[in-house]
Structures are given as C-alpha cells and as structure tokens.
Scaffold this active site. Structure first.
Site, PDB file in Angstrom:
ATOM      1  N   HIS B  77       0.846  -1.199   0.000  1.00 28.05           N
ATOM      2  CA  HIS B  77       0.000   0.000   0.000  1.00 28.05           C
ATOM      3  C   HIS B  77       0.879   1.246   0.000  1.00 28.05           C
ATOM      4  O   HIS B  77       0.672   2.169  -0.787  1.00 28.05           O
ATOM      5  CB  HIS B  77      -0.929  -0.016   1.216  1.00 28.05           C
ATOM      6  N   ASP B 106       6.619  22.638 -25.563  1.00 28.42           N
ATOM      7  CA  ASP B 106       6.612  21.274 -25.022  1.00 28.42           C
ATOM      8  C   ASP B 106       7.702  21.196 -23.957  1.00 28.42           C
ATOM      9  O   ASP B 106       8.342  22.195 -23.642  1.00 28.42           O
ATOM     10  CB  ASP B 106       6.870  20.250 -26.148  1.00 28.42           C
ATOM     11  N   TRP B 142       7.525  -0.623   3.889  1.00 21.55           N
ATOM     12  CA  TRP B 142       8.060   0.054   2.701  1.00 21.55           C
ATOM     13  C   TRP B 142       9.443   0.614   2.983  1.00 21.55           C
ATOM     14  O   TRP B 142      10.203   0.918   2.071  1.00 21.55           O
ATOM     15  CB  TRP B 142       7.119   1.170   2.233  1.00 21.55           C
ATOM     16  N   SER B 169      13.228   6.417 -13.357  1.00 23.81           N
ATOM     17  CA  SER B 169      12.123   7.148 -13.973  1.00 23.81           C
ATOM     18  C   SER B 169      11.990   8.545 -13.363  1.00 23.81           C
ATOM     19  O   SER B 169      11.879   9.546 -14.079  1.00 23.81           O
ATOM     20  CB  SER B 169      10.826   6.357 -13.776  1.00 23.81           C
ATOM     21  N   SER B 170      12.040   8.615 -12.036  1.00 24.49           N
ATOM     22  CA  SER B 170      11.860   9.914 -11.373  1.00 24.49           C
ATOM     23  C   SER B 170      13.007  10.864 -11.673  1.00 24.49           C
ATOM     24  O   SER B 170      12.803  12.069 -11.836  1.00 24.49           O
ATOM     25  CB  SER B 170      11.761   9.729  -9.861  1.00 24.49           C
ATOM     26  N   HIS B 253      13.378  11.503   4.058  1.00 25.42           N
ATOM     27  CA  HIS B 253      12.769  12.764   4.457  1.00 25.42           C
ATOM     28  C   HIS B 253      12.595  13.731   3.287  1.00 25.42           C
ATOM     29  O   HIS B 253      11.506  14.254   3.097  1.00 25.42           O
ATOM     30  CB  HIS B 253      13.419  13.424   5.663  1.00 25.42           C
ATOM     31  N   GLU B 255      12.069  12.832   0.409  1.00 24.58           N
ATOM     32  CA  GLU B 255      10.961  12.204  -0.323  1.00 24.58           C
ATOM     33  C   GLU B 255       9.607  12.723   0.184  1.00 24.58           C
ATOM     34  O   GLU B 255       8.684  12.964  -0.595  1.00 24.58           O
ATOM     35  CB  GLU B 255      11.048  10.685  -0.164  1.00 24.58           C
ATOM     36  N   TYR B 257       8.957  15.599   1.231  1.00 23.65           N
ATOM     37  CA  TYR B 257       8.711  16.919   0.648  1.00 23.65           C
ATOM     38  C   TYR B 257       8.527  16.832  -0.861  1.00 23.65           C
ATOM     39  O   TYR B 257       7.881  17.694  -1.454  1.00 23.65           O
ATOM     40  CB  TYR B 257       9.824  17.893   1.047  1.00 23.65           C
ATOM     41  N   SER B 268      -1.166  27.206  -3.965  1.00 25.36           N
ATOM     42  CA  SER B 268      -0.778  28.612  -4.161  1.00 25.36           C
ATOM     43  C   SER B 268      -1.292  29.169  -5.488  1.00 25.36           C
ATOM     44  O   SER B 268      -1.339  30.378  -5.676  1.00 25.36           O
ATOM     45  CB  SER B 268       0.748  28.757  -4.125  1.00 25.36           C
ATOM     46  N   HIS B 302      15.018  12.094  12.685  1.00 21.12           N
ATOM     47  CA  HIS B 302      13.810  12.151  13.526  1.00 21.12           C
ATOM     48  C   HIS B 302      12.858  10.998  13.218  1.00 21.12           C
ATOM     49  O   HIS B 302      11.901  10.787  13.942  1.00 21.12           O
ATOM     50  CB  HIS B 302      13.107  13.514  13.431  1.00 21.12           C
ATOM     51  N   HIS B 303      13.128  10.256  12.134  1.00 25.27           N
ATOM     52  CA  HIS B 303      12.328   9.061  11.860  1.00 25.27           C
ATOM     53  C   HIS B 303      12.823   7.875  12.678  1.00 25.27           C
ATOM     54  O   HIS B 303      12.247   6.802  12.615  1.00 25.27           O
ATOM     55  CB  HIS B 303      12.413   8.691  10.376  1.00 25.27           C
ATOM     56  N   THR B 328       7.238  26.450   7.216  1.00 25.49           N
ATOM     57  CA  THR B 328       5.929  25.861   6.936  1.00 25.49           C
ATOM     58  C   THR B 328       4.829  26.780   7.451  1.00 25.49           C
ATOM     59  O   THR B 328       3.816  27.007   6.780  1.00 25.49           O
ATOM     60  CB  THR B 328       5.811  24.463   7.576  1.00 25.49           C
ATOM     61  N   LYS B 331       4.138  29.628   5.122  1.00 28.05           N
ATOM     62  CA  LYS B 331       3.281  29.279   3.978  1.00 28.05           C
ATOM     63  C   LYS B 331       1.808  29.284   4.372  1.00 28.05           C
ATOM     64  O   LYS B 331       0.967  29.827   3.660  1.00 28.05           O
ATOM     65  CB  LYS B 331       3.668  27.906   3.421  1.00 28.05           C
ATOM     66  N   ARG B 450       1.679   0.541  15.316  1.00 28.09           N
ATOM     67  CA  ARG B 450       1.284   0.444  13.922  1.00 28.09           C
ATOM     68  C   ARG B 450       1.690  -0.919  13.362  1.00 28.09           C
ATOM     69  O   ARG B 450       2.388  -1.686  14.013  1.00 28.09           O
ATOM     70  CB  ARG B 450       1.922   1.569  13.106  1.00 28.09           C
TER      71      ARG B 450
END
Lengths: 380, 531
Positions: B77, B106, B142, B169-170, B253, B255, B257, B268, B302-303, B328, B331, B450
């Site tokens: 998932h 293009d 994951w 790809s990315s 991390h 990722e 963002y 925006s 922090h993860h 943040t 914003k 979890r």
C-alpha cells in the site's frame, strides 16, 4: 417538517450507535497518552500536554482567521477583493513569534531528554533480547533468564478464522506466559538488543520505547514508583507475528521480588540438572510438544504443515524425516538468510532433545528416533 | 486536435494514431495524461489494499487474512501510493502545466519524457507480480529495514529492482523539468515571475536528483548483502543495521517533501484565483519552499529517534526538525492572508484547497509534536504516527491533487466538470477522511502500535469507526472517476479563461489547448504573469 423528521432520524441513529457499543468496554478505551508510573513518564506526559495545548491554541487562532475570512470576505456577500500582496510587518511577526515559541518548547524538552539519557548509577540490570516472536529476559545480577511469549489463550483466539471471541479474554494479545518481574523504587538498567531482526521494547507506562537491534546494545533506565502490572507490545515491525509478542511487566515490592528471584534461581538449577537425564519416548514427546508450541508453532504451525513459500512443512518434510545430524544442525545453528533462528543459544539440551524427538515422530513422521540431551551436547 | 494542425505545420510533427499515439508519444500533454491515468489506477490498487487493511482491523481477532499477507498489504500500500500514485500524479501535472505556464511548446526532452513514463507500468507490473510468488509480496514495511527485509523470499530481487526502476524514472522526469524551466521560458518570464507551481516543481526536481541515488545505493547494498556475501547491514559480519536507516531516511525525508511541495504549488495557484486577490508574499513563498527543501536534508534521524543515538545527535535532530515549523508556518499564514479581504467563491477546487490548508496544518501540528524527542519515544511507531502522515498525505497531498484536477480539467478538456457532483465528492471525501484518520490519533496515544493485524478490545471502538470512514472514503473516489469521465465526454463549454480570477499563461491558451502549447513565445507582462 422534513427537517424535523430528518433530525429525529439522526438523533435515533446516534442513540442507537451509542447503545449498541457494549457499555463496560466503552468506558475502557483511552484517548490520550498515559501518565505512566515513573518520574520520567510523568515529565514526558507533561511535555506532551504542553505541546498539545500550544498547537491547539495556534490552530484555533489560525483557523478562526481563516473562517472569519471565509464567512465575511465572500463574493456572495458583495465583498470586493483588496489587492495587497505583502506586509513586511506581518511577515516578520509570523516568523519571529513561532521561533520564540519553539525556543520556549525546546528548553524543557532538552532537560527531559538529558535526564532520560543519564543511565548511570543503576541498582540492577536486565538484558532484554528480542526474538521472532518472543522476548528473552536475562537478570544479569541474579544469574537466571527466561523467555516470555504470548499466552496460550490469546494464541488460540488469534488464529485466523478461529471463530473465538477476543472479547472473552480481558488481556487479549497483552498477556504472556512468563511476565518480567521487577522491584519498585529501584533504579533499573534495561539493556535492549535482538537476536534476529530489529524489535522495539515498549511499555507505555514507563514513558519510552527503545529499539532492540541485533549486534547493538541500547541502554535505558527506569524507576517504577507504583506496584502493578504494566502491559506493552513490540513496536518495530519484525515479521509475521510482530503483533503477537506482548510485554507484561510486573512491579512488586522489594521483598516479593527477592522471593520471586530465589524461586527462579531454584528453577534454573533444576533445569540444568535435566540435561544429564535420559528421557523415555513418552516423556520426550510430552516435553517436546510443549517446547514446539512455544518455540516453533508460530512459523511451522501446530499441525507441522508450515506456510507454503514462507515457512517449510515439517510434517513429512525433508529435514524432519531425513538424517538426524542434518536435523540437529539446522535446529541448533539455524539457517542464514531465513527466519530460521539458531535455537542452540535459546534452549537447553533437554529442551532441544525433546523438541527434535517430537518433530521426528509427530504428525505421522514416525522415524522412531529418540534424541537424548547427551546427543545435543555432542552435536553442539 | 484540429486546432493543433492549424497552429503547426512542422514536417516532423508526426502524430501516430491509436495505441501508437500513446506508446511513442513525445507530447507533454499526452504523456501528462498517461501519468495521471496511471496514477489514478495505482490510487485504486493501493486503495484496495488499504480496504483490506481496514477490513481486517474492523474488529479484533483475525477474520480475513494471514498476518504475513497483512504485512504485505501495509508494505505494498505504501510503496504503491507513494511511488505509483502521488509521485506520478505530480509529474503528470508538471508535464501538462509547466510548458503552458512558462510559455513553451513542449518539454525540453520529449523522448526522455516518454521513457520516464513507460518505465512505470513495467516497474509496477514487476512489483505486483510478487503477490503471486512463493513467500508472498514484500512484507517488511516500505522502509525495507534489514535484517527483516532480507528474510523475504523470491520477491526480494523484484522489490530491489522495482525501486531502481522507479528511481531512474523519477530522476529522468526531474532532469526534464529542470531543463525545461531553465531553458524554455518565454521572453520576459524571469524566475521571480514563475507561477508558484513551477517554482515548487523546480525545487522538487532538485530534491529528486539529490535523494533518489541515495536510495538506489541503499537498496543495492541490501541486494549484495543477501546474494553476494557482503555485510553492510549485518552486525554478525561487522556491518550496521542502523546505517541502513540513516541512509534510507536521508532519502526518505526529502521524499516526504517531494510528495508535498507540488501540493503547496497547486494550492498557491488555486487560492488567489478564487479569492480574486494576488498571492500574499510571493517571494516569501519561494524562499520558504526552498528553505523547507534545504532543511529536509538535515532532519532525517527524527524518523529513528528510538534507535539509540547519542544525546548530541538527538538534540541536533530535534532542533533541526522543530525549525521546519517556521517556513511551513509562513506558507500557511500566507495562504490565510491571501484569503483575507478577498472576494471568495467556493467552487470544488477552492473547497479542496481550503480543506488542504486546514487538514495539512493538523498533520503539521502533530509533526511538530513528534519533533519533541522525549515525547516521540512514546509516539514512535504507533497509530499516532499513522494518523500524522496520513493527514499530510491524504487530505494534504491527495486533496491538493484533486483540487488541481478540478481546477485545470476544464482547460484540458474544454468542458466544465459537473459542479454538483464535484462538490458531493468533496463533502463525502472531507467528512470520511476525518472519520478515517482522526480516531487514529486516539488509538495511537492509547498505545496501539502500527503495522499490527489484530489488537486488544480497548482499541476496538475507534478502529471500527476508522474502518467505516475508510470504506466511505474509498467508495467516494469512484464518484471522482465518474466526474472526470463525464467531463472528458462533454459538458458545458469552458472559456479560455475558465475561472473569473485566474491569472497566468495557461489561461491565455484555448480550452482545450493546442497540441503544441506555445508555438510562438508569448510576451510575458505583469498582467499575465503569476497572480
């Protein structure tokens, strides 16, 4: 009329929803973090509540401004858009004020963190080792150790489609066969490590959790003030039965603890004696079945059929019906790169002999092999 | 398409028809469409897995799936939603919109564009094929932490190579976006006139280029650990399992963002349009986005506060993480200030954008709570975390994507979508998403870890409510598909401007726009630049 009708239906639905929840259970669920039973857990709780209030107040202020705007500055009310697009003053304010709030928050957080990391001056040490899927507790000053796994009642109920009602077991999935017992008002050092994959040892009432990592020893401490039974769970995904390796911590008075420790030492001595004994087939099969249930059944299943692709079958399997030395080797030394652990370090000679005898003769394997503790000693 | 022919007489402008139009496409709009359709399909595949998770968690006891399969569902998932749904949807929007927003015909590298898309279906076919393999699909989370991940059976190499393909790809997509924005802006379109959506995508593209090779390195080390006898992460061989977590989150991390910055860009664009007022603090928005991206490389640990870092490390990562709240916050305040004294209307894109601001903020607030290391020792790996990251990713990133589709769909198709159904989709989604995720805060704080398939009775009520919310949320998304299909097939004709308050070059093109967006560069004046 329609609205009144709808309102009545809604009220009825709500009342029904509340009523259908079993009453006593409804009262039990928690909404918030526990305050716990140690000085540190209370400080952690206080930090949690402080930051929760800080963000709640900020949220109310920001959302209030937003909703004020949504209600009053809408085109349908004839609002005409202003065309300003910056305000140096406001921008400086909403940069500086959050910084000040963060600094104010960081100060107490730093103080608590420093206290949590001061692990010196402890009075006793317990080494906690995570296994797939049980915990091992080694009382390093006392000279005894034991495994602690999910209790049998929970284990029966939790089988897929068991049809049994978890509601009937109050501590469903939060009960173990051998709880870890500690004295109150004692500064206890708790070392965490693991034998196979990463686990995390967590009793919420102590105010922290810590990873148990193979090859590393993390040190932590606690000081429990109130006697009681505190429950927790493994908190780091560790494979199939991650959800089924709870922790039960019993904090008792220092006297009760001393009595319990004496009993444990006697039991350890008795177990050591067993390794010199010769077992009959019946004795070995009975003991072997017990060991199998707690140590092996999680993967290879109680019926010995395993789970295709993940855990091989023992019933009629190549190892359990093949040559004996191969069977001894895989049980004692494990198999690298798989979930098959090296049980040589986890079980004593008598237990290993019994479980191998059981595996070679149960489920119609009927090899007739009777393994004795002495055979294990030789094979180690 | 007839309009496009009239616009353009280039001899090399071959346009294959049928399946060839899509297989060999070098057109930014067709490729953008493929990205978006692919993302939508993956959204439903990943969503179906979420439904299995919520069905099993509906009541205590194991009713439907084996715990190992449950672990596969949580793992797959996450991988599918992150790499298959949210990221491709973001790239799809970038493809469609960036050339139109900067006044280009293009993308700069159209053939690479084709390749970066077509890797995806193959990569995900490979990943999904593991569901049928001996030992099951990836089930170690994951995050792929060793040593657990190396216990995986036949699926292991498929997992590793899927990650490699997705990374390639990315990175190609990111290179293309950077090349396009740096080289193909219309005369007068200076960097500080770029629409914020373009800005957030440039920054995202740099994050992709900087972080994905790190992930590729980490998973390659996993591969050699399992098959080639190395011990990078195996303590028994002198390695360090925690090192994987450091490397993984150094990618992980940024990722996070990568998933959210394009959403910031979308919101925006939308809020000024429906507030009929210029975006408040354009410059500070650009700088805040850049600082969030920069800081994202200094907060990874922090993860993993609970792995047992030295005190100095824990303090550094706590302070660094808390500091992200400042840009943040800027914003959020800017969006609210944009609404302030505007002349607002509440069409579906605006509703989703407002819900984004509010619900993303809730996810941000719980994020700030988790930055406090001593308390994170309690929050870590509980449902509180699950609630947090779903708030920032579902009513956060995904709502912004919905907002974007409703906002630009009339431009793309030339038809207005059905506003009534759009609003119904919004209200169903916004209510059910909160019923789904808000209770997870409670069960997490109450002590539910979890990634577990079964739980004690004390967590039963809120899990049931959460599951009900989940089922309604899942079903509501079918309505979204219907609204999109209906809009593509027909509907009220959309004007070029579409929205009364819309500003920017894309609204100067016809609806639907010509095949090659701007064949002659437009003149960029303040009037058509960002609002």
């Amino acid at each position: 009329m329609l609205f009144i009708k709808l309102r009545n239906i809604l009220c009825a639905c709500l009342a029904l929803t509340v009523l259908t929840f079993p009453g006593p259970v409804l009262a039990e669920y928690g909404l918030n973090l526990t305050q716990g039973v140690t000085p540190i857990s209370r400080e952690v709780y206080d930090l949690h509540m402080t930051i929760l209030w800080v963000v709640t107040v900020i949220a109310i202020l920001v959302f209030a401004v937003m909703f004020w705007s949504i209600f009053h500055h809408r085109k349908s009310k004839g609002a005409v858009a202003a065309q300003f697009h910056h305000s140096t003053g406001a921008e400086i304010a909403w940069t500086i004020i959050p910084i000040l709030i963060l600094v104010a928050m960081a100060v107490p957080a730093t103080q608590v963190l420093i206290k949590m990391e001061e692990t010196e001056d402890t009075e006793m040490t317990i080494k906690i080792t995570g296994y797939q899927w049980k915990w091992h507790y080694d009382y390093m000053n006392e000279g005894f150790d034991f495994f602690s796994a999910l209790d049998e009642t929970s284990n029966t109920i939790r089988q897929l489609k068991s049809g049994l009602n978890p509601d009937e077991h109050e501590n469903y999935l939060l009960e173990v066969d051998n709880p870890v017992v500690v004295p109150v008002n004692t500064r206890i050092r708790l070392l965490t490590t693991a034998a196979d994959v990463i686990h995390a040892w967590w009793v919420p009432d102590l105010g922290w959790k810590r990873d148990a990592i193979p090859g590393f020893i993390n040190d932590n401490w606690t000081y429990i003030e109130e006697p009681g039974t505190y429950r927790g769970q493994c908190a780091e995904l560790c494979g199939r039965d991650h959800g089924f390796m709870p922790i039960v911590l019993k904090a008792v008075s220092k006297e009760e603890y001393a009595d319990w420790a004496d009993e444990m030492k006697l039991a350890a001595a008795a177990a050591a004696d067993e390794s010199g004994k010769t077992f009959t087939m019946e004795e070995s099969m009975a003991k072997g079945e017990d060991v199998y249930k707690t140590q092996c059944a999680a993967c290879h299943q109680a019926n010995g059929e395993g789970l295709p692709g993940a855990f091989p079958a023992l019933k009629g399997g190549a190892i359990a019906t093949g040559d004996l030395p191969g069977h001894l080797d895989i049980v004692i030394n494990g198999k690298a790169g798989t979930a098959m652990a090296a049980f040589g370090g986890q079980l004593n000679d008598a237990e290993l002999a019994a479980v191998i005898t059981y595996e070679r003769n149960a489920w119609g394997n009927d090899t007739g092999d009777l393994v004795q503790p002495a055979d294990i000693k030789a094979a180690r | 398409m007839s309009e496009a022919v009239a616009h353009h007489d280039d001899l090399h402008d071959h346009k294959p028809t049928g399946i060839g139009r899509w297989l060999f496409s070098t057109n930014h709009k067709d490729i953008g469409t493929m990205y978006l359709v692919f993302a939508l399909i993956m959204f439903f595949v990943g969503g179906a897995m979420a439904m299995i998770i919520r069905a099993e968690l509906f009541q205590p006891g194991l009713q439907y799936v084996d715990p190992l399969f449950f672990n596969s569902m949580t793992t797959m998932h996450a991988l599918i939603m992150i790499f298959g749904a949210v990221m491709p949807a973001g790239v799809g929007l970038a493809n469609w919109l960036i050339p139109m927003m900067i006044g280009a015909p293009d993308m700069a590298l159209p053939r690479m564009n084709n390749m970066s898309f077509w890797i995806l279906p193959f990569a995900f076919a490979m990943l999904l094929s593991t569901l049928f393999m001996s030992g099951g699909a990836p089930n170690g989370g994951w995050t792929m932490y060793p040593p657990l991940v190396t216990q995986l059976n036949d699926a292991f190499p498929f997992l590793i190579f899927t990650v490699h393909f997705l990374g390639i790809s990315s990175i190609m997509g990111a290179i293309n976006i950077i090349a396009t924005v740096f080289n193909m802006r219309a005369p007068g379109m200076s960097f500080m006139k770029l629409p914020l959506f373009v800005w957030t995508w440039i920054i995202t593209a740099f994050l992709l280029i900087a972080s994905l090779p790190v992930l590729a390195g980490a998973v390659t080390m996993l591969l050699t650990d399992k098959y080639f006898g190395t011990s990078f992460f195996d303590a028994a061989g002198g390695g360090d399992p925690v090192m994987f977590q450091h490397i993984f989150w150094f990618f992980g991390h940024p990722e996070v963002y990568i998933l959210i910055l394009p959403a910031f860009g979308i919101v925006s664009q939308i809020i000024p349009t429906f507030a009929r007022k210029p975006l408040f603090g354009y410059e500070s928005m650009v700088y805040a986005t850049a600082s969030i991206a920069f800081l994202s490389f200094f907060v990874w640990a922090h993860h993993m506060f609970t792995v047992g870092m030295p005190l100095a490390g824990e303090l550094f990562f706590m302070y660094a993480t808390m500091s992200i709240a400042v840009p943040t916050g800027v914003k959020i305040f800017n969006w609210v200030a944009t609404m302030w004294k505007g002349s607002m209307t509440f069409e579906t894109p605006m509703l989703f954008a407002i819900a984004f601001v509010m619900l993303f903020s809730i996810g941000g607030f719980t994020g700030l709570m988790m930055a406090i290391t001593p308390v994170d020792f309690q929050y870590h790996d509980t449902y509180f975390i699950v609630a947090h990251f779903h708030y920032v990713l579902v009513p956060g990133a995904v709502f912004a994507l919905f907002a974007a589709i409703y906002y630009w769909l009339p431009k793309w198709t030339g038809h207005m979508y059905d506003e009534k159904l759009g609003k119904l989709h919004f209200w169903l989604s916004v209510i059910s998403v909160n019923v789904l995720f808000f209770p997870q805060h409670f069960i997490g704080l109450a002590g539910m870890p979890r990634r577990i398939p079964d739980y004690n009775m004390q967590f039963a009520e809120w899990n049931m409510i959460s599951s009900l919310g989940g089922f309604v949320f899942g079903l509501s998304q079918l309505l979204f598909v219907w609204v999109v299909i209906k809009c593509i097939r027909g509907g009220e004709k959309a004007s070029d401007q579409v929205w009364e308050g819309a500003h920017g070059l894309e609204w100067t093109l016809s609806s639907p726009p010509p095949f090659h967006s701007f064949t002659t560069p437009p003149r960029v004046t303040d009037a058509v630049a960002h609002s």
